[in-house]
Write a protein that holds these residues in place. Structure first.
Motif, PDB file in Angstrom:
ATOM      1  N   THR A  29       0.874  -1.218   0.138  1.00  0.00           N
ATOM      2  CA  THR A  29      -0.007  -0.113  -0.120  1.00  0.00           C
ATOM      3  C   THR A  29       0.870   1.197  -0.213  1.00  0.00           C
ATOM      4  OG1 THR A  29      -1.794  -1.220   1.346  1.00  0.00           O
ATOM      5  CG2 THR A  29      -1.830   1.074   1.192  1.00  0.00           C
ATOM      6  N   LEU A  31       0.807   5.214   0.553  1.00  0.00           N
ATOM      7  CA  LEU A  31       0.109   6.351   1.196  1.00  0.00           C
ATOM      8  C   LEU A  31       0.214   7.916   0.552  1.00  0.00           C
ATOM      9  CD1 LEU A  31      -1.756   7.754   3.474  1.00  0.00           C
ATOM     10  CD2 LEU A  31       0.279   8.053   4.907  1.00  0.00           C
ATOM     11  N   GLU A  38      -5.513  12.666   2.190  1.00  0.00           N
ATOM     12  CA  GLU A  38      -4.540  11.537   1.700  1.00  0.00           C
ATOM     13  C   GLU A  38      -5.367  10.431   1.323  1.00  0.00           C
ATOM     14  OE1 GLU A  38      -4.418   9.442   6.140  1.00  0.00           O
ATOM     15  OE2 GLU A  38      -3.047  11.000   5.729  1.00  0.00           O
ATOM     16  N   ARG A  40      -4.895   6.162   0.536  1.00  0.00           N
ATOM     17  CA  ARG A  40      -4.273   4.916   0.684  1.00  0.00           C
ATOM     18  C   ARG A  40      -4.467   3.813  -0.445  1.00  0.00           C
ATOM     19  NH1 ARG A  40      -2.390   3.516   6.004  1.00  0.00           N
ATOM     20  NH2 ARG A  40      -2.920   5.321   7.420  1.00  0.00           N
ATOM     21  N   LEU A  61       3.993   1.762   2.534  1.00  0.00           N
ATOM     22  CA  LEU A  61       3.515   1.283   3.875  1.00  0.00           C
ATOM     23  C   LEU A  61       3.630  -0.295   3.610  1.00  0.00           C
ATOM     24  CD1 LEU A  61       0.185   3.180   4.622  1.00  0.00           C
ATOM     25  CD2 LEU A  61       2.411   3.569   5.432  1.00  0.00           C
TER      26      LEU A  61
END
Length: 243
Positions: A29, A31, A38, A40, A61
């Protein structure tokens, strides 16, 4: 476009120009932080926002690996692997003088020629047939051999040929004079049957080496001039089969 190797939870800034952001590659993932919020995102995800342009913060991430982002205007449509392209029409292709093009064709669709169309093949590469494949040839154009060329034919069974026939029969009587006589060459001749007349007093010699006794005959398959020698007054009976 952004492309960078990133460690887990590593952060970096990116100046985006455009109105979409597409995640081409990531390990888990990503970000994405902007002034408007934001996101994800996983691989294959896309954000479309007319006001997306500006400085972004990217944080990995997932595990260590390459992060690749694509940006631009409009909407990004990724290519689909394995898709086929069907080409129905192409413009005329003209090669410049001295140019050449090598094309490897592994498979072709069925080809149908319109009435009065033809395909001329000047040269072909070596062709290897797979096991159990065969080629059936129903007709071939006329083949003309160049000077000095030959065709060798071999067969495991006897090769039968038809005898050469003629369309006309010509009879000739030659009388030996000054110990010689001759029959002119004839390119139309298939063969000739030569017979020494039964009443001859001596043998007649053909081509200076083959003798014909009175009443004897011989078949000659030649188109050249036939020459005879013998006793004056003896007669040679000939009939020619000509084309």
């Amino acid at each position: 476009m952004f492309k960078q190797m990133m460690q887990p939870y590593q952060r970096t800034d990116f100046q985006l120009v455009g109105e979409f952001l597409y995640v081409e590659r990531c390990t888990g993932t990503v970000l994405i932080q902007t002034d408007r919020g934001e996101y994800r995102l996983k691989q294959g995800a896309q954000v479309i926002d007319p006001k997306l342009a500006g400085r972004l913060t990217i944080e990995n991430l997932g595990g260590a690996g390459e992060i690749e982002l694509i940006s631009g205007y409009g909407r990004y449509v990724p290519p689909a692997d394995g898709q086929q392209v069907s080409v129905e029409k192409m413009p005329a292709l003209e090669m410049a003088a001295g140019q050449s093009m090598n094309v490897a064709v592994t498979e072709q669709p069925a080809m149908q020629l319109a009435p009065n169309q033809a395909v001329n093949v000047d040269a072909m590469p070596p062709m290897a047939l797979a096991e159990n494949q065969n080629v059936a040839v129903s007709a071939l154009p006329k083949v003309q051999l160049a000077t000095g060329q030959v065709v060798r034919v071999t067969a495991t069974t006897p090769l039968l040929t038809k005898p050469t026939g003629g369309s006309e029969l010509t009879a000739t009587h030659l009388t030996v004079t000054a110990n010689s006589a001759s029959l002119a060459a004839n390119t139309r001749r298939c063969h000739a049957v030569v017979k020494a007349k039964a009443t001859n007093v001596a043998e007649v010699m053909l081509a200076g080496g083959f003798s014909l006794a009175a009443g004897e005959k011989q078949k000659i398959e030649a188109t050249c001039e036939l020459t005879f020698s013998g006793t004056d007054g003896d007669i040679i009976e000939i009939y020619e089969v000509v084309r």
